[in-house]
Design an enzyme around this catalytic site. Structure first.
Site, PDB file in Angstrom:
ATOM      1  N   ASN A 116       0.853  -1.202   0.000  1.00 27.62           N
ATOM      2  CA  ASN A 116       0.000   0.000   0.000  1.00 27.62           C
ATOM      3  C   ASN A 116       0.875   1.233   0.000  1.00 27.62           C
ATOM      4  O   ASN A 116       1.219   1.786   1.049  1.00 27.62           O
ATOM      5  CB  ASN A 116      -0.957  -0.040   1.193  1.00 27.62           C
ATOM      6  CG  ASN A 116      -1.999  -1.119   1.017  1.00 27.62           C
ATOM      7  OD1 ASN A 116      -2.923  -0.969   0.213  1.00 27.62           O
ATOM      8  ND2 ASN A 116      -1.809  -2.241   1.708  1.00 27.62           N
ATOM      9  N   GLU A 117       1.220   1.649  -1.210  1.00 29.24           N
ATOM     10  CA  GLU A 117       2.115   2.785  -1.393  1.00 29.24           C
ATOM     11  C   GLU A 117       1.393   4.088  -1.032  1.00 29.24           C
ATOM     12  O   GLU A 117       0.168   4.098  -0.874  1.00 29.24           O
ATOM     13  CB  GLU A 117       2.592   2.829  -2.856  1.00 29.24           C
ATOM     14  CG  GLU A 117       3.366   1.569  -3.304  1.00 29.24           C
ATOM     15  CD  GLU A 117       4.759   1.428  -2.663  1.00 29.24           C
ATOM     16  OE1 GLU A 117       5.041   2.041  -1.607  1.00 29.24           O
ATOM     17  OE2 GLU A 117       5.575   0.674  -3.229  1.00 29.24           O
ATOM     18  N   PRO A 118       2.148   5.185  -0.854  1.00 30.07           N
ATOM     19  CA  PRO A 118       1.525   6.464  -0.506  1.00 30.07           C
ATOM     20  C   PRO A 118       0.324   6.764  -1.408  1.00 30.07           C
ATOM     21  O   PRO A 118       0.391   6.558  -2.623  1.00 30.07           O
ATOM     22  CB  PRO A 118       2.659   7.470  -0.726  1.00 30.07           C
ATOM     23  CG  PRO A 118       3.902   6.670  -0.435  1.00 30.07           C
ATOM     24  CD  PRO A 118       3.615   5.278  -0.957  1.00 30.07           C
TER      25      PRO A 118
END
Ligand code: F6R
Length: 255
Positions: free
Chosen positions: A156-158
Site C-alpha cells: 500500500n504505497e503512498p
C-alpha cells in the site's frame, strides 16, 4: 514497552531481531495450539521480505523441536508481484515455500497468496475472491507486517486509502530501488503488484509490525508519532485497537 509519550501506538523494543521474533513466534504458537485444542483453525496473515525471516526460522524451530503443528493453520499473504509465476525465484509464492511452508506440516489447500499471473481482465475478480476467501476463513486472527521505506504495509504505497481492499497497485520508485539487488537490476523489478488493501489489513483482530535496522528508523518514527494519513499507510495502525510495533534498538532510535 517504549516509554516515549509521543508514541501513538504501542511499541516494544528488543535487543535483537531474533529476540523479537522469538516473542512473536511464542504468541503465534499459543494461538495455534489453543485453537487446535478447540478443534478450530488459526488464520494468519503473513508477510515476505527480509524482516520476517528470523520469525519464520523460529516457527520452523518450534515445529521441529517443540511439536508445533500447522495442520490447523490457514494463511493469507499480503501480496505478490504482478507478472511473476510461482516458480520465479523472487515470487512471494517461492519465498514463502522456501522460508516456511516447505519446512512445516501446513496443508497445501490452506495456503493463500494473490496470483502474480492473472490477466489484467481477471484482476478485479481475483481480488474480490481473495477478500471473500479471508471472510470465509473467519477473518484474519493475527497479521504480521514489515514496513517499506515509503511507509507501505503490504504494497500500500503512498496515497492508498484507509478503506482500500485487495487490488493491483503500481510500485513506488523507492520500493523498486530497494528490490533491485534481488532482481539483478531495477529494470527487472516488476512495476506493479497485487496487495491486500489497508482496509483488509485493518480487519485483522491482532497486528504486529516488525522493523529492524537504522534505515527503518525515520519511517518508523513517522508511522508511530506522525499524523494518521495516506502518505504513510503504516500510520493507520495508530487507529487499530490491537496493533503493536516490534522494533530492534536501531529501528527505534528516532523515537
Ligand atoms: C512484504 C510486504 C512489504 C515488506 C516491506 C519491508 O510482503 O508486504 O510491505 O514488508 O517492503 O520489506 P523488508 O522486510 O524486505 O525490509
Amino acid at each position: 514497552m517504549s516509554s516515549s509519550s509521543a508514541n501513538k501506538v504501542p511499541v516494544v523494543v528488543f535487543d535483537s531481531p531474533q529476540a523479537a521474533a522469538k516473542a512473536l513466534a511464542a504468541e503465534f504458537s499459543e494461538l495455534i495450539r489453543s485453537r487446535a485444542s478447540e478443534g478450530k483453525t488459526a488464520v494468519l496473515g503473513l508477510a515476505t521480505g527480509s524482516t520476517p525471516l528470523p520469525f519464520y526460522a523460529e516457527l520452523i524451530r518450534l515445529h521441529k523441536e517443540e511439536e508445533l503443528s500447522f495442520q490447523n493453520v490457514v494463511t493469507f499473504n499480503l501480496d505478490e508481484y504482478a507478472g511473476l509465476p510461482r516458480e520465479h525465484k523472487e515470487s512471494y509464492w517461492h519465498f514463502m515455500h522456501s522460508n516456511l511452508f516447505d519446512h512445516v506440516d501446513i496443508l497445501a489447500e490452506n495456503i493463500h497468496l494473490p496470483s502474480g499471473t492473472v490477466t489484467e481482465a481477471e484482476i478485479p475478480t481475483h481480488c474480490a475472491e481473495y477478500e471473500q476467501a479471508i471472510v470465509d476463513a473467519g477473518g484474519l486472527d493475527f497479521q504480521i507486517l514489515g514496513i517499506g521505506r515509503t511507509g507501505h504495509i503490504g504494497f500500500n504505497e503512498p496515497g492508498s486509502p484507509k478503506n482500500s481492499l485487495t487490488r493491483a497497485i503500481e510500485l513506488d520508485q523507492i520500493t523498486r530501488e530497494d528490490a533491485a539487488p534481488a532482481f539483478d537490476g531495477i529494470e527487472n523489478v516488476p512495476t506493479s503488484a497485487i496487495t491486500m488493501g489497508c482496509g483488509t489489513i485493518l480487519t485483522a483482530r491482532k497486528i504486529v509490525l516488525m522493523a529492524w535496522g537504522e534505515n527503518k528508523a525515520a519511517i518508523v518514527k513517522e508511522a508511530v508519532q506522525g499524523p494518521v494519513n495516506d502518505i504513510v499507510s503504516a500510520s493507520f495502525l495508530q487507529e487499530h485497537d490491537d496493533a503493536r510495533f516490534f522494533l530492534d534498538t536501531p529501528a527505534a532510535s528516532a523515537l
